[in-house]
Write an enzyme that holds these catalytic residues in place. Structure first.
Site, PDB file in Angstrom:
ATOM      1  N   TYR A 186      44.137  32.376  37.240  1.00  0.00           N
ATOM      2  CA  TYR A 186      45.150  33.256  37.810  1.00  0.00           C
ATOM      3  C   TYR A 186      46.080  33.639  36.668  1.00  0.00           C
ATOM      4  O   TYR A 186      46.600  32.761  35.967  1.00  0.00           O
ATOM      5  CB  TYR A 186      45.949  32.546  38.899  1.00  0.00           C
ATOM      6  CG  TYR A 186      45.175  32.240  40.157  1.00  0.00           C
ATOM      7  CD1 TYR A 186      44.940  33.241  41.099  1.00  0.00           C
ATOM      8  CD2 TYR A 186      44.697  30.958  40.402  1.00  0.00           C
ATOM      9  CE1 TYR A 186      44.231  32.961  42.259  1.00  0.00           C
ATOM     10  CE2 TYR A 186      43.990  30.666  41.551  1.00  0.00           C
ATOM     11  CZ  TYR A 186      43.760  31.667  42.479  1.00  0.00           C
ATOM     12  OH  TYR A 186      43.058  31.387  43.619  1.00  0.00           O
ATOM     13  N   THR A 227      40.399  35.898  38.676  1.00  0.00           N
ATOM     14  CA  THR A 227      40.526  36.215  40.101  1.00  0.00           C
ATOM     15  C   THR A 227      41.331  37.499  40.239  1.00  0.00           C
ATOM     16  O   THR A 227      42.431  37.620  39.690  1.00  0.00           O
ATOM     17  CB  THR A 227      41.201  35.064  40.862  1.00  0.00           C
ATOM     18  OG1 THR A 227      40.282  33.973  40.937  1.00  0.00           O
ATOM     19  CG2 THR A 227      41.563  35.484  42.280  1.00  0.00           C
ATOM     20  N   HIS A 257      38.347  35.523  49.167  1.00  0.00           N
ATOM     21  CA  HIS A 257      39.202  34.332  49.072  1.00  0.00           C
ATOM     22  C   HIS A 257      39.094  33.481  50.340  1.00  0.00           C
ATOM     23  O   HIS A 257      40.067  32.863  50.782  1.00  0.00           O
ATOM     24  CB  HIS A 257      40.655  34.742  48.827  1.00  0.00           C
ATOM     25  CG  HIS A 257      41.338  33.956  47.750  1.00  0.00           C
ATOM     26  ND1 HIS A 257      41.342  34.358  46.437  1.00  0.00           N
ATOM     27  CD2 HIS A 257      42.032  32.800  47.787  1.00  0.00           C
ATOM     28  CE1 HIS A 257      42.017  33.481  45.713  1.00  0.00           C
ATOM     29  NE2 HIS A 257      42.441  32.523  46.509  1.00  0.00           N
ATOM     30  N   SER A 276      39.598  25.756  39.150  1.00  0.00           N
ATOM     31  CA  SER A 276      40.731  26.641  39.380  1.00  0.00           C
ATOM     32  C   SER A 276      41.865  26.296  38.420  1.00  0.00           C
ATOM     33  O   SER A 276      42.172  25.124  38.185  1.00  0.00           O
ATOM     34  CB  SER A 276      41.230  26.498  40.820  1.00  0.00           C
ATOM     35  OG  SER A 276      42.488  27.148  40.987  1.00  0.00           O
ATOM     36  N   LYS A 299      36.190  37.582  40.028  1.00  0.00           N
ATOM     37  CA  LYS A 299      36.141  36.981  41.360  1.00  0.00           C
ATOM     38  C   LYS A 299      37.073  37.741  42.311  1.00  0.00           C
ATOM     39  O   LYS A 299      38.270  37.847  42.062  1.00  0.00           O
ATOM     40  CB  LYS A 299      36.560  35.510  41.316  1.00  0.00           C
ATOM     41  CG  LYS A 299      36.510  34.809  42.671  1.00  0.00           C
ATOM     42  CD  LYS A 299      36.902  33.358  42.548  1.00  0.00           C
ATOM     43  CE  LYS A 299      36.811  32.660  43.908  1.00  0.00           C
ATOM     44  NZ  LYS A 299      37.852  33.137  44.853  1.00  0.00           N
TER      45      LYS A 299
END
Length: 376
Positions: A148, A174, A251, A124, A227
Protein backbone atom coordinates in the site's frame (compact mmCIF):
# COMPACT_ATOMS: atom_id res chain seq x y z
CA UNK A 1 9.84 -36.71 10.93
CA UNK A 2 11.50 -37.33 7.53
CA UNK A 3 10.79 -41.07 7.86
CA UNK A 4 7.03 -40.45 8.15
CA UNK A 5 4.69 -40.58 5.17
CA UNK A 6 2.52 -37.50 4.37
CA UNK A 7 -0.54 -38.96 6.11
CA UNK A 8 1.45 -39.63 9.30
CA UNK A 9 2.97 -36.15 9.21
CA UNK A 10 -0.48 -34.60 8.85
CA UNK A 11 -1.80 -36.65 11.76
CA UNK A 12 1.13 -35.60 13.96
CA UNK A 13 0.62 -31.92 13.15
CA UNK A 14 -3.08 -32.12 13.91
CA UNK A 15 -2.49 -34.01 17.15
CA UNK A 16 0.05 -31.40 18.24
CA UNK A 17 -2.46 -28.65 17.54
CA UNK A 18 -5.26 -30.49 19.32
CA UNK A 19 -7.33 -30.72 16.15
CA UNK A 20 -8.67 -33.35 13.79
CA UNK A 21 -10.20 -31.42 10.91
CA UNK A 22 -11.79 -33.67 8.30
CA UNK A 23 -13.75 -30.93 6.49
CA UNK A 24 -13.18 -27.27 5.75
CA UNK A 25 -16.30 -26.20 7.61
CA UNK A 26 -14.84 -27.67 10.81
CA UNK A 27 -11.95 -25.22 10.42
CA UNK A 28 -14.41 -22.34 10.07
CA UNK A 29 -16.30 -23.44 13.18
CA UNK A 30 -13.08 -23.77 15.20
CA UNK A 31 -12.00 -20.29 14.13
CA UNK A 32 -15.32 -18.87 15.30
CA UNK A 33 -14.87 -20.52 18.68
CA UNK A 34 -11.36 -19.07 19.03
CA UNK A 35 -12.05 -15.47 17.95
CA UNK A 36 -13.73 -12.54 19.65
CA UNK A 37 -16.54 -10.75 17.83
CA UNK A 38 -14.38 -7.90 16.53
CA UNK A 39 -11.77 -10.16 14.94
CA UNK A 40 -14.47 -12.46 13.57
CA UNK A 41 -16.23 -9.52 11.95
CA UNK A 42 -12.95 -8.44 10.36
CA UNK A 43 -12.75 -11.77 8.53
CA UNK A 44 -16.36 -12.21 7.49
CA UNK A 45 -17.36 -8.60 6.82
CA UNK A 46 -17.40 -6.38 3.77
CA UNK A 47 -18.11 -2.80 2.80
CA UNK A 48 -21.45 -1.10 3.52
CA UNK A 49 -24.27 -3.48 2.45
CA UNK A 50 -21.78 -6.30 1.73
CA UNK A 51 -23.33 -6.72 -1.71
CA UNK A 52 -19.97 -7.18 -3.48
CA UNK A 53 -19.01 -9.83 -0.94
CA UNK A 54 -22.16 -11.83 -1.69
CA UNK A 55 -21.69 -11.38 -5.43
CA UNK A 56 -18.26 -13.00 -5.15
CA UNK A 57 -19.95 -16.17 -3.95
CA UNK A 58 -22.84 -15.77 -6.39
CA UNK A 59 -20.42 -15.60 -9.33
CA UNK A 60 -18.81 -18.88 -8.25
CA UNK A 61 -22.08 -20.61 -7.50
CA UNK A 62 -23.49 -19.66 -10.91
CA UNK A 63 -20.99 -22.01 -12.53
CA UNK A 64 -21.65 -25.74 -12.85
CA UNK A 65 -19.41 -28.47 -14.26
CA UNK A 66 -19.67 -30.52 -17.46
CA UNK A 67 -18.01 -33.84 -16.58
CA UNK A 68 -16.57 -36.28 -19.10
CA UNK A 69 -16.45 -40.02 -18.35
CA UNK A 70 -14.64 -43.25 -19.24
CA UNK A 71 -11.19 -41.69 -19.07
CA UNK A 72 -8.17 -42.96 -17.16
CA UNK A 73 -7.87 -40.62 -14.17
CA UNK A 74 -5.82 -42.90 -11.91
CA UNK A 75 -3.06 -40.25 -11.74
CA UNK A 76 -3.89 -36.56 -11.28
CA UNK A 77 -1.44 -33.64 -11.20
CA UNK A 78 -2.52 -30.40 -9.47
CA UNK A 79 0.87 -28.67 -9.65
CA UNK A 80 1.90 -25.54 -11.55
CA UNK A 81 5.21 -23.76 -12.20
CA UNK A 82 5.12 -20.09 -11.25
CA UNK A 83 7.60 -17.53 -9.87
CA UNK A 84 10.47 -19.97 -10.28
CA UNK A 85 8.84 -22.61 -8.07
CA UNK A 86 6.93 -25.83 -8.58
CA UNK A 87 3.75 -25.21 -6.60
CA UNK A 88 1.79 -28.19 -5.34
CA UNK A 89 -1.46 -26.30 -5.96
CA UNK A 90 -2.18 -23.14 -8.02
CA UNK A 91 -2.74 -21.22 -4.78
CA UNK A 92 -1.50 -17.91 -3.51
CA UNK A 93 -2.09 -17.23 0.18
CA UNK A 94 -3.38 -13.73 -0.44
CA UNK A 95 -2.09 -10.61 1.35
CA UNK A 96 -4.05 -10.00 4.55
CA UNK A 97 -3.34 -7.23 7.04
CA UNK A 98 -3.53 -7.66 10.80
CA UNK A 99 -2.82 -11.40 10.75
CA UNK A 100 -1.52 -10.91 14.28
CA UNK A 101 -5.20 -10.63 15.31
CA UNK A 102 -5.67 -14.32 14.51
CA UNK A 103 -2.41 -15.87 15.68
CA UNK A 104 0.66 -14.58 17.51
CA UNK A 105 2.94 -15.84 14.74
CA UNK A 106 1.09 -13.72 12.16
CA UNK A 107 2.65 -13.76 8.67
CA UNK A 108 5.68 -15.77 9.82
CA UNK A 109 3.35 -18.65 10.65
CA UNK A 110 1.52 -18.37 7.33
CA UNK A 111 4.65 -18.20 5.18
CA UNK A 112 6.13 -21.24 6.95
CA UNK A 113 2.95 -23.19 6.26
CA UNK A 114 2.96 -22.08 2.61
CA UNK A 115 6.55 -23.23 2.22
CA UNK A 116 5.93 -26.55 4.01
CA UNK A 117 2.98 -27.45 1.83
CA UNK A 118 4.27 -25.89 -1.38
CA UNK A 119 2.12 -22.90 -2.37
CA UNK A 120 2.86 -19.21 -2.91
CA UNK A 121 2.51 -16.50 -0.28
CA UNK A 122 2.02 -12.75 -0.67
CA UNK A 123 2.85 -10.58 2.34
CA UNK A 124 0.76 -7.49 3.02
CA UNK A 125 2.72 -4.34 3.83
CA UNK A 126 0.29 -3.62 6.67
CA UNK A 127 0.96 -6.95 8.35
CA UNK A 128 3.20 -6.70 11.38
CA UNK A 129 6.71 -8.22 11.50
CA UNK A 130 7.72 -6.78 8.13
CA UNK A 131 9.21 -8.13 4.94
CA UNK A 132 12.65 -8.91 6.40
CA UNK A 133 11.46 -11.12 9.24
CA UNK A 134 8.93 -12.91 7.04
CA UNK A 135 11.67 -13.60 4.47
CA UNK A 136 13.82 -15.12 7.20
CA UNK A 137 10.96 -17.46 8.17
CA UNK A 138 10.91 -19.11 4.70
CA UNK A 139 13.97 -18.01 2.73
CA UNK A 140 13.42 -20.57 -0.04
CA UNK A 141 9.63 -20.20 -0.26
CA UNK A 142 7.62 -18.76 -3.15
CA UNK A 143 7.21 -15.31 -1.60
CA UNK A 144 5.77 -12.06 -2.95
CA UNK A 145 5.34 -8.66 -1.33
CA UNK A 146 2.29 -6.38 -1.62
CA UNK A 147 2.50 -2.64 -1.03
CA UNK A 148 0.00 0.00 0.00
CA UNK A 149 1.61 3.27 -1.04
CA UNK A 150 2.08 5.41 2.06
CA UNK A 151 4.97 7.58 0.95
CA UNK A 152 6.65 9.37 -1.93
CA UNK A 153 8.63 7.98 -4.86
CA UNK A 154 11.72 7.35 -2.74
CA UNK A 155 9.56 5.50 -0.19
CA UNK A 156 8.23 3.20 -2.91
CA UNK A 157 11.76 2.66 -4.26
CA UNK A 158 12.94 1.65 -0.81
CA UNK A 159 10.26 -1.04 -0.50
CA UNK A 160 10.90 -2.47 -3.97
CA UNK A 161 14.65 -2.60 -3.35
CA UNK A 162 14.19 -4.27 0.04
CA UNK A 163 11.83 -6.85 -1.43
CA UNK A 164 14.36 -7.72 -4.14
CA UNK A 165 17.22 -7.85 -1.63
CA UNK A 166 15.29 -10.33 0.53
CA UNK A 167 14.43 -12.73 -2.26
CA UNK A 168 10.81 -11.89 -2.96
CA UNK A 169 9.80 -13.34 -6.33
CA UNK A 170 7.19 -10.70 -7.14
CA UNK A 171 6.12 -7.22 -6.12
CA UNK A 172 2.46 -6.16 -6.02
CA UNK A 173 0.81 -2.76 -5.89
CA UNK A 174 -2.73 -2.70 -4.54
CA UNK A 175 -4.71 -0.30 -6.72
CA UNK A 176 -8.30 -0.53 -5.44
CA UNK A 177 -7.90 1.36 -2.14
CA UNK A 178 -7.74 5.01 -3.18
CA UNK A 179 -10.27 5.60 -0.40
CA UNK A 180 -10.78 3.34 2.59
CA UNK A 181 -14.28 1.87 2.62
CA UNK A 182 -16.98 2.01 5.27
CA UNK A 183 -16.90 -1.24 7.27
CA UNK A 184 -20.28 -0.96 8.93
CA UNK A 185 -19.81 -4.00 11.15
CA UNK A 186 -17.13 -1.98 12.95
CA UNK A 187 -18.83 1.41 12.63
CA UNK A 188 -22.04 0.12 14.23
CA UNK A 189 -20.03 -1.03 17.26
CA UNK A 190 -17.95 2.18 17.31
CA UNK A 191 -14.93 -0.10 17.04
CA UNK A 192 -11.68 1.10 15.45
CA UNK A 193 -9.05 -1.52 14.71
CA UNK A 194 -5.52 -0.92 15.99
CA UNK A 195 -4.19 -1.21 12.43
CA UNK A 196 -6.42 1.70 11.37
CA UNK A 197 -5.14 3.82 14.25
CA UNK A 198 -1.56 3.13 13.15
CA UNK A 199 -2.26 3.84 9.47
CA UNK A 200 -0.68 6.98 8.02
CA UNK A 201 0.00 8.38 4.56
CA UNK A 202 -3.40 7.66 3.05
CA UNK A 203 -3.13 10.67 0.73
CA UNK A 204 -0.30 8.96 -1.14
CA UNK A 205 -2.61 6.02 -1.96
CA UNK A 206 -5.29 8.46 -3.07
CA UNK A 207 -2.82 10.07 -5.45
CA UNK A 208 -1.48 6.82 -6.90
CA UNK A 209 -1.39 6.92 -10.71
CA UNK A 210 -0.07 4.87 -13.64
CA UNK A 211 3.12 6.95 -13.38
CA UNK A 212 4.22 4.88 -10.37
CA UNK A 213 3.66 1.65 -12.31
CA UNK A 214 5.89 2.95 -15.10
CA UNK A 215 8.60 4.04 -12.67
CA UNK A 216 8.76 0.59 -11.10
CA UNK A 217 8.81 -1.23 -14.46
CA UNK A 218 11.48 1.10 -15.85
CA UNK A 219 13.78 0.72 -12.85
CA UNK A 220 13.36 -2.86 -11.57
CA UNK A 221 13.34 -6.34 -13.07
CA UNK A 222 11.15 -7.99 -10.41
CA UNK A 223 7.80 -9.26 -11.79
CA UNK A 224 5.14 -6.61 -11.12
CA UNK A 225 1.61 -7.47 -10.02
CA UNK A 226 -1.31 -5.02 -10.00
CA UNK A 227 -3.85 -6.15 -7.41
CA UNK A 228 -7.40 -4.85 -7.73
CA UNK A 229 -7.96 -4.79 -11.51
CA UNK A 230 -11.69 -5.06 -12.21
CA UNK A 231 -12.20 -4.02 -15.84
CA UNK A 232 -10.85 -4.97 -19.25
CA UNK A 233 -10.00 -1.31 -19.82
CA UNK A 234 -7.60 -1.16 -16.90
CA UNK A 235 -6.15 -4.55 -17.79
CA UNK A 236 -5.30 -3.18 -21.24
CA UNK A 237 -3.57 -0.14 -19.72
CA UNK A 238 -1.63 -2.43 -17.40
CA UNK A 239 -0.41 -4.41 -20.41
CA UNK A 240 0.73 -1.18 -22.06
CA UNK A 241 2.86 -0.57 -18.96
CA UNK A 242 4.44 -4.02 -19.11
CA UNK A 243 2.74 -5.40 -16.01
CA UNK A 244 3.54 -9.08 -15.57
CA UNK A 245 0.54 -10.19 -13.51
CA UNK A 246 -3.04 -8.89 -13.47
CA UNK A 247 -4.62 -9.64 -10.10
CA UNK A 248 -8.41 -9.64 -10.47
CA UNK A 249 -9.83 -8.68 -7.08
CA UNK A 250 -12.40 -6.50 -5.35
CA UNK A 251 -10.64 -6.80 -1.99
CA UNK A 252 -12.98 -9.58 -0.93
CA UNK A 253 -15.96 -7.23 -1.19
CA UNK A 254 -14.33 -4.92 1.35
CA UNK A 255 -13.84 -1.80 -0.78
CA UNK A 256 -16.38 -0.76 -3.44
CA UNK A 257 -19.92 -1.76 -2.50
CA UNK A 258 -22.22 -2.96 -5.32
CA UNK A 259 -19.30 -4.13 -7.40
CA UNK A 260 -19.21 -7.23 -9.56
CA UNK A 261 -18.13 -10.61 -8.30
CA UNK A 262 -14.55 -11.48 -9.22
CA UNK A 263 -15.60 -14.50 -11.26
CA UNK A 264 -18.02 -12.27 -13.18
CA UNK A 265 -15.07 -9.99 -14.01
CA UNK A 266 -12.51 -12.69 -14.82
CA UNK A 267 -13.72 -13.64 -18.34
CA UNK A 268 -13.41 -10.09 -19.70
CA UNK A 269 -9.94 -9.77 -18.18
CA UNK A 270 -8.86 -13.07 -19.73
CA UNK A 271 -10.11 -11.90 -23.12
CA UNK A 272 -8.39 -8.52 -22.79
CA UNK A 273 -5.07 -9.99 -21.65
CA UNK A 274 -5.08 -12.71 -24.34
CA UNK A 275 -2.05 -14.46 -22.90
CA UNK A 276 0.17 -11.34 -22.72
CA UNK A 277 0.36 -11.47 -18.91
CA UNK A 278 -0.43 -13.95 -16.17
CA UNK A 279 -3.65 -13.67 -14.16
CA UNK A 280 -4.46 -14.10 -10.47
CA UNK A 281 -7.95 -13.97 -9.03
CA UNK A 282 -9.50 -13.98 -5.56
CA UNK A 283 -12.91 -13.34 -4.06
CA UNK A 284 -14.60 -15.78 -1.65
CA UNK A 285 -12.70 -18.72 -3.14
CA UNK A 286 -12.70 -21.35 -0.41
CA UNK A 287 -13.38 -24.81 -1.90
CA UNK A 288 -11.41 -27.04 -4.23
CA UNK A 289 -14.22 -26.74 -6.76
CA UNK A 290 -13.89 -22.93 -6.61
CA UNK A 291 -10.20 -23.22 -7.55
CA UNK A 292 -10.98 -25.57 -10.42
CA UNK A 293 -13.62 -23.13 -11.73
CA UNK A 294 -11.15 -20.24 -11.60
CA UNK A 295 -8.44 -22.13 -13.47
CA UNK A 296 -10.98 -23.34 -16.05
CA UNK A 297 -12.01 -19.70 -16.54
CA UNK A 298 -8.46 -18.64 -17.39
CA UNK A 299 -6.70 -17.79 -14.11
CA UNK A 300 -3.13 -18.95 -13.49
CA UNK A 301 -3.14 -18.58 -9.70
CA UNK A 302 -5.97 -18.34 -7.19
CA UNK A 303 -5.80 -16.20 -4.05
CA UNK A 304 -7.07 -17.54 -0.72
CA UNK A 305 -7.89 -14.86 1.85
CA UNK A 306 -10.71 -15.51 4.33
CA UNK A 307 -10.12 -19.26 4.42
CA UNK A 308 -6.46 -18.56 5.20
CA UNK A 309 -7.53 -16.43 8.17
CA UNK A 310 -9.98 -19.05 9.44
CA UNK A 311 -7.33 -21.75 9.25
CA UNK A 312 -4.75 -19.56 11.00
CA UNK A 313 -7.21 -18.74 13.78
CA UNK A 314 -8.27 -22.37 14.10
CA UNK A 315 -4.85 -23.99 14.53
CA UNK A 316 -1.97 -21.80 13.42
CA UNK A 317 0.56 -23.37 11.06
CA UNK A 318 -1.04 -26.81 11.37
CA UNK A 319 -4.41 -25.29 10.50
CA UNK A 320 -3.06 -23.66 7.33
CA UNK A 321 -1.37 -26.86 6.17
CA UNK A 322 -4.48 -28.92 6.92
CA UNK A 323 -6.64 -26.44 5.02
CA UNK A 324 -4.37 -26.84 1.99
CA UNK A 325 -4.47 -30.63 2.28
CA UNK A 326 -8.25 -30.57 2.26
CA UNK A 327 -8.33 -28.22 -0.73
CA UNK A 328 -5.93 -30.54 -2.55
CA UNK A 329 -8.16 -33.54 -1.82
CA UNK A 330 -11.23 -31.67 -3.08
CA UNK A 331 -9.39 -30.60 -6.25
CA UNK A 332 -8.11 -34.09 -7.04
CA UNK A 333 -11.57 -35.58 -6.67
CA UNK A 334 -13.11 -32.78 -8.73
CA UNK A 335 -10.62 -33.17 -11.58
CA UNK A 336 -10.99 -36.94 -11.56
CA UNK A 337 -14.78 -36.73 -11.74
CA UNK A 338 -14.47 -34.22 -14.59
CA UNK A 339 -12.42 -36.82 -16.47
CA UNK A 340 -9.20 -34.77 -16.30
CA UNK A 341 -5.70 -35.61 -15.12
CA UNK A 342 -4.14 -32.14 -14.80
CA UNK A 343 -4.98 -28.46 -14.53
CA UNK A 344 -3.63 -27.95 -18.05
CA UNK A 345 -6.69 -29.75 -19.42
CA UNK A 346 -9.12 -27.29 -17.84
CA UNK A 347 -10.88 -24.73 -20.05
CA UNK A 348 -14.27 -23.04 -20.44
CA UNK A 349 -15.77 -26.18 -21.99
CA UNK A 350 -15.70 -27.71 -18.49
CA UNK A 351 -18.16 -25.09 -17.21
CA UNK A 352 -21.85 -24.31 -17.68
CA UNK A 353 -24.04 -21.46 -16.42
CA UNK A 354 -26.34 -22.60 -13.61
CA UNK A 355 -28.75 -21.41 -10.95
CA UNK A 356 -27.14 -21.28 -7.46
CA UNK A 357 -28.44 -23.85 -4.99
CA UNK A 358 -27.74 -21.71 -1.90
CA UNK A 359 -28.36 -18.01 -1.18
CA UNK A 360 -25.01 -16.22 -1.59
CA UNK A 361 -23.18 -15.31 1.59
CA UNK A 362 -19.70 -15.52 3.05
CA UNK A 363 -20.75 -18.96 4.35
CA UNK A 364 -22.62 -20.35 1.34
CA UNK A 365 -19.67 -22.62 0.55
CA UNK A 366 -20.18 -24.24 3.96
CA UNK A 367 -23.88 -25.15 4.28
CA UNK A 368 -23.09 -27.82 6.86
CA UNK A 369 -22.21 -25.11 9.39
CA UNK A 370 -25.96 -25.21 10.09
CA UNK A 371 -25.66 -28.79 11.38
CA UNK A 372 -24.87 -29.38 15.04
CA UNK A 373 -22.31 -29.30 16.58
CA UNK A 374 -21.00 -26.61 14.25
CA UNK A 375 -23.83 -24.10 14.63
CA UNK A 376 -22.92 -20.81 16.25
Amino acid sequence: MQDQNPEQMAAMRLAAAGTDFQTLHEIVAKARANLNQNDWDYIVGGADTETTLRRNRLALDQLAFRPRVLRDVSTIDTSVDEFGHRLRLPILLAPVGALESFHDGAAETVVRAAREFGVAHMLSSVCQLGLEKVAEAAPDGARMFQLYVRGDEAWVDDHVARAIAHGYAGFALTVDTAHYSRRERDIAKRYVRESRIRATGGDFQKGLEWRTVKLIKDKYKIPLVLKGIATAEDAAIALDHGVDWIYVSNHGGRQLDHGRGSMHVLPEIVDAVAGRAKIMVDGSICRGTDIVKAIASGADLVGIGRLQCWALAAAGEAGIVRMLELLEDEMIRCLGLLGLTSLRELNKSCLHAATPANPPSVFSAFPLLDIEPYRY
